[in-house]
Design an enzyme around this catalytic site. Structure first.
Site: not given
Ligand code: 5GP
Length: 133
Positions: A28-29, A88, A93, A95
């Site tokens: 995760d970034i 987001e 995905h 985690h």
């Molecule tokens: P969620 O959709 O599960 O709420 O969160 C999305 C996750 O993806 C977040 O933890 C965010 O930091 C990660 N994320 C978003 N964009 C990128 C990216 O371009 N690269 C990576 N490696 N992680 C990302």
């Protein structure tokens, strides 16, 4: 195409920790903890994990299990926690977060700053463990 599909295709860089024909795992970034990993299906962009067909769903979790074993071997932690949010990025995905305490899985907490070189080293260590499995 989602940003995660572009990552799986290598069109956007990522710190890869594991891969097979159908699934991809990368750091995760904005990690909650060192080794925080995202596990995705490569060819399914549906944004809700419970929309996946049974085969893809089962395959994703089986792959995530192997990745979690590799994370546990490479990153000092008590156990690897699991979360599915998808608030987001609209691409299913999982985690995987190395935990010292249950608070490490609190997405509202301040995220640690981890230098890119350290992220690269963590990813390489997890990948090496994954390849032993
Ligand atoms: P969620 O959709 O599960 O709420 O969160 C999305 C996750 O993806 C977040 O933890 C965010 O930091 C990660 N994320 C978003 N964009 C990128 C990216 O371009 N690269 C990576 N490696 N992680 C990302």
């Amino acid at each position: 195409m989602t940003i995660f599909t572009k990552i799986a295709k290598g069109e956007i860089p990522s710190w890869k920790v594991a891969e097979n024909d159908s699934f991809y795992a990368f750091l995760d970034i904005n990690p909650l903890a060192p080794g925080h990993t995202l596990v995705i299906p490569k060819n399914v962009e549906d944004d809700y994990i419970f929309h996946l067909d049974e085969e893809t769903y089962a395959g994703l979790w089986a792959f995530a299990r192997k990745v979690a074993l590799a994370i546990k071997a490479a990153v000092p932690c008590k156990r690897v926690g699991v979360a599915v949010l998808g608030m987001e990025v609209p691409h299913t995905h999982i985690h995987l977060v190395p935990l010292q305490t249950e608070g490490d899985l609190d997405f509202r907490k301040e995220h640690p700053v981890i230098a890119p070189e350290r992220q690269a080293a963590i990813a390489a260590a997890i990948l090496a463990e994954y390849e032993k499995l």
